[in-house]
Write a protein that holds these residues in place. Structure first.
Motif, PDB file in Angstrom:
ATOM      1  N   GLN A   1       0.815  -1.206   0.000  1.00 27.35           N
ATOM      2  CA  GLN A   1       0.000   0.000   0.000  1.00 27.35           C
ATOM      3  C   GLN A   1       0.848   1.255   0.000  1.00 27.35           C
ATOM      4  O   GLN A   1       0.560   2.216  -0.712  1.00 27.35           O
ATOM      5  CB  GLN A   1      -0.902   0.003   1.235  1.00 27.35           C
ATOM      6  CG  GLN A   1      -1.982  -1.061   1.207  1.00 27.35           C
ATOM      7  CD  GLN A   1      -2.762  -1.094   2.491  1.00 27.35           C
ATOM      8  OE1 GLN A   1      -2.177  -0.992   3.565  1.00 27.35           O
ATOM      9  NE2 GLN A   1      -4.066  -1.260   2.396  1.00 27.35           N
ATOM     10  N   VAL A   2       1.893   1.254   0.834  1.00 29.91           N
ATOM     11  CA  VAL A   2       2.815   2.381   0.886  1.00 29.91           C
ATOM     12  C   VAL A   2       4.233   1.854   0.755  1.00 29.91           C
ATOM     13  O   VAL A   2       4.586   0.867   1.411  1.00 29.91           O
ATOM     14  CB  VAL A   2       2.667   3.179   2.190  1.00 29.91           C
ATOM     15  CG1 VAL A   2       3.734   4.262   2.286  1.00 29.91           C
ATOM     16  CG2 VAL A   2       1.272   3.803   2.281  1.00 29.91           C
ATOM     17  N   ASN A  27      -0.828   4.598  -1.356  1.00 30.50           N
ATOM     18  CA  ASN A  27      -2.147   5.037  -0.907  1.00 30.50           C
ATOM     19  C   ASN A  27      -2.017   5.904   0.348  1.00 30.50           C
ATOM     20  O   ASN A  27      -2.370   5.497   1.442  1.00 30.50           O
ATOM     21  CB  ASN A  27      -3.006   3.804  -0.625  1.00 30.50           C
ATOM     22  CG  ASN A  27      -4.429   4.166  -0.269  1.00 30.50           C
ATOM     23  OD1 ASN A  27      -4.931   5.205  -0.681  1.00 30.50           O
ATOM     24  ND2 ASN A  27      -5.083   3.319   0.525  1.00 30.50           N
ATOM     25  N   ILE A  28      -1.501   7.116   0.155  1.00 36.28           N
ATOM     26  CA  ILE A  28      -1.174   7.991   1.278  1.00 36.28           C
ATOM     27  C   ILE A  28      -2.248   9.054   1.464  1.00 36.28           C
ATOM     28  O   ILE A  28      -2.578   9.774   0.517  1.00 36.28           O
ATOM     29  CB  ILE A  28       0.196   8.667   1.050  1.00 36.28           C
ATOM     30  CG1 ILE A  28       1.302   7.612   0.985  1.00 36.28           C
ATOM     31  CG2 ILE A  28       0.483   9.679   2.158  1.00 36.28           C
ATOM     32  CD1 ILE A  28       2.641   8.155   0.525  1.00 36.28           C
ATOM     33  N   ILE A 102      -3.294   6.168   6.016  1.00 38.36           N
ATOM     34  CA  ILE A 102      -3.772   5.667   4.729  1.00 38.36           C
ATOM     35  C   ILE A 102      -5.293   5.567   4.758  1.00 38.36           C
ATOM     36  O   ILE A 102      -5.911   5.566   5.830  1.00 38.36           O
ATOM     37  CB  ILE A 102      -3.174   4.294   4.392  1.00 38.36           C
ATOM     38  CG1 ILE A 102      -3.664   3.236   5.405  1.00 38.36           C
ATOM     39  CG2 ILE A 102      -1.654   4.350   4.369  1.00 38.36           C
ATOM     40  CD1 ILE A 102      -3.365   1.813   4.982  1.00 38.36           C
ATOM     41  N   ASP A 104      -8.131   3.176   4.355  1.00 38.27           N
ATOM     42  CA  ASP A 104      -8.313   1.731   4.380  1.00 38.27           C
ATOM     43  C   ASP A 104      -9.417   1.316   3.408  1.00 38.27           C
ATOM     44  O   ASP A 104     -10.127   2.172   2.855  1.00 38.27           O
ATOM     45  CB  ASP A 104      -8.637   1.267   5.796  1.00 38.27           C
ATOM     46  CG  ASP A 104      -8.118  -0.128   6.077  1.00 38.27           C
ATOM     47  OD1 ASP A 104      -8.160  -0.568   7.228  1.00 38.27           O
ATOM     48  OD2 ASP A 104      -7.676  -0.792   5.104  1.00 38.27           O
TER      49      ASP A 104
END
Length: 125
Positions: A1-2, A27-28, A102, A104
């Protein structure tokens, strides 16, 4: 994701300088505190410095004060570590760390801790 990706490590003679960079992507929602840690051969990982989103810095190793400077560019999701007057004892793998909010899967914002894979800094005598 990050993902956190460090760069800028390498071999430098004693007294030299290096600038490490760590760019966060993914995805920040927002990035809170970012920091640098290091792990020398045969030693435990130690915190070098941290910086809040607002720019407040904290240097965790007395021997580094005045030689290392942490900074960040929030527009680029990037944290830097300017290292000068390097010594052989600064030889280590340097890791980037970030406290990231992030979004979710359920749409909620959650905070998580992320690490980069590290970049090797070698200071020759």
């Amino acid at each position: 994701q990050v993902q956190l990706v460090e760069s800028g490590g390498g071999l430098v003679p004693s007294g030299g300088s290096l600038r490490l960079s760590c760019a966060a992507s993914g995805n920040i929602f927002s990035i809170n505190t970012m920091g640098w840690f290091r792990q020398a051969p045969g030693k435990e990982r130690e915190m070098v410095a941290s910086i809040t989103r607002g720019g407040k810095t904290d240097y965790c190793v007395d021997s580094l004060k005045g030689r290392f400077t942490i900074s960040r560019d929030n527009t680029k999701n990037t944290v830097y570590l300017q290292m000068s007057s390097l010594k052989p004892e600064d030889t280590a793998v340097y890791y980037c760390n970030a406290d990231v909010d992030i979004i979710d899967s359920d749409g909620s914002v959650v905070g998580r801790d992320y690490w980069g894979k590290g970049t090797l800094v070698t200071v020759s005598p």
